[in-house]
Write an enzyme that holds these catalytic residues in place. Structure first.
Site, PDB file in Angstrom:
ATOM      1  N   TYR A 196     -11.829   4.813  13.501  1.00 12.08           N
ATOM      2  CA  TYR A 196     -10.709   5.032  12.648  1.00 12.08           C
ATOM      3  C   TYR A 196     -10.752   6.747  12.528  1.00 12.08           C
ATOM      4  O   TYR A 196      -9.345   7.234  12.643  1.00 12.08           O
ATOM      5  CB  TYR A 196     -11.063   4.563  11.354  1.00 12.08           C
ATOM      6  CG  TYR A 196      -9.950   4.986  10.140  1.00 12.08           C
ATOM      7  CD1 TYR A 196      -8.648   4.380  10.226  1.00 12.08           C
ATOM      8  CD2 TYR A 196     -10.222   6.068   9.157  1.00 12.08           C
ATOM      9  CE1 TYR A 196      -7.825   4.593   9.231  1.00 12.08           C
ATOM     10  CE2 TYR A 196      -9.271   6.395   8.279  1.00 12.08           C
ATOM     11  CZ  TYR A 196      -8.139   5.548   8.350  1.00 12.08           C
ATOM     12  OH  TYR A 196      -7.106   5.946   7.211  1.00 12.08           O
ATOM     13  N   GLY A 208       0.814  -1.221  -0.054  1.00 14.31           N
ATOM     14  CA  GLY A 208       0.125   0.040  -0.136  1.00 14.31           C
ATOM     15  C   GLY A 208       0.815   1.359   0.066  1.00 14.31           C
ATOM     16  O   GLY A 208       2.043   1.268  -0.754  1.00 14.31           O
ATOM     17  N   ILE A 209       0.314   2.395   0.527  1.00 18.99           N
ATOM     18  CA  ILE A 209       0.985   3.538   1.014  1.00 18.99           C
ATOM     19  C   ILE A 209       2.430   3.256   1.643  1.00 18.99           C
ATOM     20  O   ILE A 209       3.372   4.122   1.063  1.00 18.99           O
ATOM     21  CB  ILE A 209       0.166   4.492   1.631  1.00 18.99           C
ATOM     22  CG1 ILE A 209      -1.110   4.943   0.904  1.00 18.99           C
ATOM     23  CG2 ILE A 209       1.066   5.758   1.968  1.00 18.99           C
ATOM     24  CD1 ILE A 209      -2.082   5.878   1.637  1.00 18.99           C
ATOM     25  N   VAL A 220      -7.483   7.155  -1.565  1.00 18.71           N
ATOM     26  CA  VAL A 220      -6.243   6.446  -2.496  1.00 18.71           C
ATOM     27  C   VAL A 220      -6.506   5.056  -2.860  1.00 18.71           C
ATOM     28  O   VAL A 220      -7.094   4.268  -2.065  1.00 18.71           O
ATOM     29  CB  VAL A 220      -4.875   6.766  -1.889  1.00 18.71           C
ATOM     30  CG1 VAL A 220      -3.951   6.161  -2.648  1.00 18.71           C
ATOM     31  CG2 VAL A 220      -4.640   8.125  -1.448  1.00 18.71           C
TER      32      VAL A 220
END
Length: 267
Positions: A171, A30-31, A204
């Site tokens: 979150y 991922g990121i 994203v």
């Protein structure tokens, strides 16, 4: 509608600085992996810290791709002793780190009325505690070694706005805490040479959001309708912002958050 741009190599990957090395938590995918790749493309040896068991194989592949040393370390970032040991292992392999990127995190959809204490604790443990512990260990190493260093924390626009249509109170709260933590430690640590900033990604296309793209198109349509730039971003978009904050061009930027969201939060 496709993701903005393409996934090709459309940046010049300027080096951060001669001799700079980095540690990236959540670097296995991922990121986090995109950030690690961008730093490695800039010439920085990188240590990937991740709970994923295949992180060493990911590191080996990245080393071959970028031509710089890359190591992989399996670690639970919510365990202070394990984090300290992993950073020490990375230092033995790559030398003292100059840059830390804290990209590990978990999400999930939890209605606040049904949110359990166990679920809240799990999200906070990874997203907040899992940001603080590596940052502490890194800052202590920099201070005790008489060096300077840079921390880039990966937050989220979820720390500033309420996500819709999904419900992610835990979150959102954890990412708001990350941004507040960033500002606090930026003030505390800059006197001994540790510069701290954050990036705040919007929607994203990662492994997590790809599931929504494939299985919940109505939700993703809501996201896209609220993004002035027209579509989800790429991990590489976030990685470029991280590279800027990690490098010498941002030497006078302290305690700031760079939002990378295609304009989502300006509406």
């Amino acid at each position: 509608m496709g993701v903005l741009g393409d996934a090709g190599d459309d940046h010049d990957h300027r080096p951060l600085a001669v001799g700079v090395s980095a540690v990236v938590t959540g670097g296995g995918r991922g990121i986090g992996l995109a950030c690690a790749r961008r730093l490695a493309q800039g010439g920085a040896p990188v240590a990937l810290l991740d709970l994923l068991p295949d992180v060493a194989a990911t590191a080996a592949a990245l080393a071959r791709e970028c031509g710089v040393p890359v190591s992989g370390h399996v670690v639970d970032i919510t365990d202070a002793d394990a984090v300290t040991a992993a950073l020490a292992d990375a230092e033995r392999v790559l030398g003292p780190a100059d840059v830390l990127v804290t990209a590990a995190g978990i999400a999930g959809n939890d209605d606040a009325l049904d949110l359990t204490r166990a679920r809240l604790d799990a999200v906070m443990a990874v997203n907040l505690t899992g940001t603080l512990l590596p940052a502490q260990a890194f800052a202590r190493s920099v201070r005790d070694g008489g060096r300077t260093g840079t921390v880039v924390m990966v937050g989220s626009i979820s720390g500033r706005i309420v996500n819709v249509p999904q419900r992610q109170g835990a979150y959102n709260a954890s990412k708001a805490a990350v941004e507040s933590l960033m500002r606090s430690v930026a003030l505390e640590w800059i006197p001994f040479g540790v510069r701290v900033n954050a990036v705040s990604p919007g929607y994203v296309l990662t492994d997590m959001t790809r599931h929504d793209v494939e299985h919940d198109p109505e939700r993703v349509a809501v996201w896209r309708s609220r993004i002035p730039a027209g579509d989800l971003g790429r991990p590489e978009d976030v990685a470029e912002a991280v590279a800027f904050l990690a490098g010498p061009a941002s030497r006078y930027v302290v305690g700031q958050t760079l939002v990378v969201d295609g304009g989502y939060t300006i509406l």
